[in-house]
Design a protein around this motif. Structure first.
Motif, PDB file in Angstrom:
ATOM      1  N   ARG A  48      -7.907  -6.227  -0.256  1.00  0.00           N
ATOM      2  CA  ARG A  48      -8.489  -5.728  -1.506  1.00  0.00           C
ATOM      3  C   ARG A  48      -8.079  -6.604  -2.696  1.00  0.00           C
ATOM      4  O   ARG A  48      -8.914  -6.951  -3.546  1.00  0.00           O
ATOM      5  CB  ARG A  48      -8.044  -4.281  -1.745  1.00  0.00           C
ATOM      6  CG  ARG A  48      -8.556  -3.697  -3.058  1.00  0.00           C
ATOM      7  CD  ARG A  48      -8.044  -2.295  -3.291  1.00  0.00           C
ATOM      8  NE  ARG A  48      -6.599  -2.232  -3.430  1.00  0.00           N
ATOM      9  CZ  ARG A  48      -5.958  -2.546  -4.562  1.00  0.00           C
ATOM     10  NH1 ARG A  48      -6.625  -2.976  -5.631  1.00  0.00           N
ATOM     11  NH2 ARG A  48      -4.639  -2.444  -4.628  1.00  0.00           N
ATOM     12  N   ASP A  53      -4.463  -1.574  -9.496  1.00  0.00           N
ATOM     13  CA  ASP A  53      -5.093  -0.533  -8.675  1.00  0.00           C
ATOM     14  C   ASP A  53      -6.490  -0.172  -9.174  1.00  0.00           C
ATOM     15  O   ASP A  53      -7.217   0.562  -8.504  1.00  0.00           O
ATOM     16  CB  ASP A  53      -4.223   0.734  -8.665  1.00  0.00           C
ATOM     17  CG  ASP A  53      -2.901   0.512  -7.939  1.00  0.00           C
ATOM     18  OD1 ASP A  53      -2.843  -0.391  -7.081  1.00  0.00           O
ATOM     19  OD2 ASP A  53      -1.935   1.242  -8.231  1.00  0.00           O
ATOM     20  N   THR A  56      -4.733  -3.579   1.971  1.00  0.00           N
ATOM     21  CA  THR A  56      -4.335  -3.759   0.570  1.00  0.00           C
ATOM     22  C   THR A  56      -4.346  -5.233   0.193  1.00  0.00           C
ATOM     23  O   THR A  56      -4.827  -5.618  -0.880  1.00  0.00           O
ATOM     24  CB  THR A  56      -2.933  -3.167   0.332  1.00  0.00           C
ATOM     25  OG1 THR A  56      -2.947  -1.777   0.662  1.00  0.00           O
ATOM     26  CG2 THR A  56      -2.509  -3.333  -1.119  1.00  0.00           C
ATOM     27  N   GLY A  90       0.825  -1.199   0.000  1.00  0.00           N
ATOM     28  CA  GLY A  90       0.000   0.000   0.000  1.00  0.00           C
ATOM     29  C   GLY A  90       0.858   1.246   0.000  1.00  0.00           C
ATOM     30  O   GLY A  90       1.839   1.351  -0.732  1.00  0.00           O
TER      31      GLY A  90
END
Length: 241
Positions: A36, A221, A33, A23
């Motif tokens: 995710r 991202d 992160t 991250g």
């Protein structure tokens, strides 16, 4: 935008850098992160796609950097391999919290932590819809995790390598430094090598070229980017012959 009919991939390799897991911290693992990225993997797994993963170790230790600072190269590379195991275990934990069965498979035997690499066993895990995270690179110094990803993708009969990066494809120069950088929709293996476009290291590109394994470069991202490509949407570059 690269708009194309949906391409069905039954089995893919996802290659991400260790830096992708840190991250904004600048070092180590950032749990939100990791979570995710695990969600991104789960969204593709839910489509029925069999997924292999290789994660770099640069967020913890990079062998080449250690060597540059005077450390013996082989020792530094083994340290880097161990860093990839730590990242693989973190990703395994995040995926299993989401209900995705996962196996960490290491090229360096460490039976109390993860499975040793046995090709037929790994294939069987994939057939049972388990995500296989290949750790410790190839098990040999002087080889990068890019090469490990391409090697394992070929051994597992993956149909493509998905390279998750911080940019949405392959550019002729660094888009963060040059406003006029041009993104390729498609580019050949040989052009990547000749122009040193930095997709993967030369060994990985050559291995993909020799086995006609496409490499899809996309932004990790971008929310939903991994799944979107499988639906024929999104922005990416395809490296192929």
């Amino acid at each position: 935008m690269s708009e194309a009919p949906a391409v069905t991939y039954n089995r893919v390799m996802l290659k991400i850098s260790g830096e992708a897991l840190m991250g904004d911290q600048g070092y180590g693992l950032n749990p939100p992160t990791v979570q995710r990225i695990a969600q991104e993997v789960k969204s593709v797994h839910d489509l029925g796609v069999e997924i292999c993963m290789v994660i770099g170790g640069g967020n913890i230790f990079r062998g080449l950097a250690g060597s540059a600072q005077g450390m013996e190269r082989t020792t530094a590379d083994y340290m880097g391999m161990l860093a990839t195991v730590m990242n693989a275990l973190a990703m395994q934990s995040a995926l299993e919290q989401l209900g995705v069965f996962t196996r960490v498979i290491s090229a360096i035997p460490m039976d109390q932590v993860c499975e040793p690499y046995i090709r037929r066993r790994a294939v069987r895990h994939l057939e049972k819809k388990r995500v296989c995270i290949f750790a410790a690179g190839t098990g040999n110094p002087y080889f990068t995790t890019d090469t490990a990803a391409t090697l394992r993708a070929n051994e597992m009969a993956c149909q493509a390598v998905f390279k998750g990066t911080k940019v949405d494809g392959v550019y002729d120069k660094d888009p963060k430094k040059h406003a006029d950088a041009k993104r390729y929709d498609s580019v050949g293996y040989d052009e990547v090598l000749e122009k040193n476009l930095g997709v993967m290291d030369a060994t990985a590109i050559a291995l993909a070229r020799d086995n006609k394994l496409p490499i899809i470069v996309f932004s990790l991202d971008e929310p939903g980017g991994f799944r979107g490509i499988l639906a024929g949407k999104g922005t990416y570059t395809k490296v192929q012959g």
